[in-house]
Design an enzyme around this catalytic site. Structure first.
Site, short mmCIF file in Angstrom:
data_model
loop_
_atom_site.label_atom_id
_atom_site.label_comp_id
_atom_site.label_asym_id
_atom_site.label_seq_id
_atom_site.Cartn_x
_atom_site.Cartn_y
_atom_site.Cartn_z
N LYS A 79 52.04 2.19 74.10
CA LYS A 79 52.67 3.43 74.57
C LYS A 79 51.66 4.57 74.62
CE LYS A 79 57.15 1.88 72.95
NZ LYS A 79 58.12 1.92 71.87
N HIS A 107 57.51 1.97 56.39
CA HIS A 107 58.67 1.09 56.52
C HIS A 107 59.66 1.36 55.39
CE1 HIS A 107 57.78 -1.72 53.23
NE2 HIS A 107 56.51 -1.64 53.60
#
Length: 129
Positions: free
Chosen positions: A63, A112
């Site tokens: 991206k 995470h």
């Protein structure tokens, strides 16, 4: 005084249960992880959370490059950690060529929880004033 001009960012969020399920295929990690990344995760027993962070880094890189996953393979982008634990990208083959064409350097942030892994990649060109 050196400056860095931010040019592009990429972010990805991965559900860890999906990566855990993909890891049931013994070829999954070999397919998506580069050699050093594979060894680093193998030493730790391939924690699904860490594999998910690595996967998210590859998507965030794509991206930031603005290409999607074109012109390189996922294993061409490795998320590694320096001795202090700071993450960085090690690029190979197609990914390295794409980054060189744009003269990009990268900064990476990874995290995470029990359920999600997320990575932000900032692509920039170093310059001076």
């Amino acid at each position: 005084m050196p400056l860095a001009e931010m040019l592009s960012t990429g972010i990805d969020l991965v559900e860890i249960f999906r990566i855990r399920r993909s890891m049931e295929n013994p070829r999954f990690c070999k397919k998506i992880l580069g050699p050093a990344e594979y060894r680093q995760l193998e030493k730790r027993g391939f924690p699904p959370e860490s594999v998910a962070v690595s996967f998210a880094a590859k998507e965030a890189f794509a991206k930031a490059m603005g290409t999607g996953v074109r012109g390189f393979q996922l294993c061409d982008v490795e998320l590694l950690r320096n001795p202090s634990g700071q993450p960085y990208l090690q690029l190979h083959r197609g990914a390295l060529e794409l980054a060189r064409k744009k003269s990009y350097t990268f900064s990476v942030s990874a995290t995470h929880t029990k359920a999600y892994a997320s990575v932000v990649v900032v692509a920039y060109v170093e310059g001076t004033t």
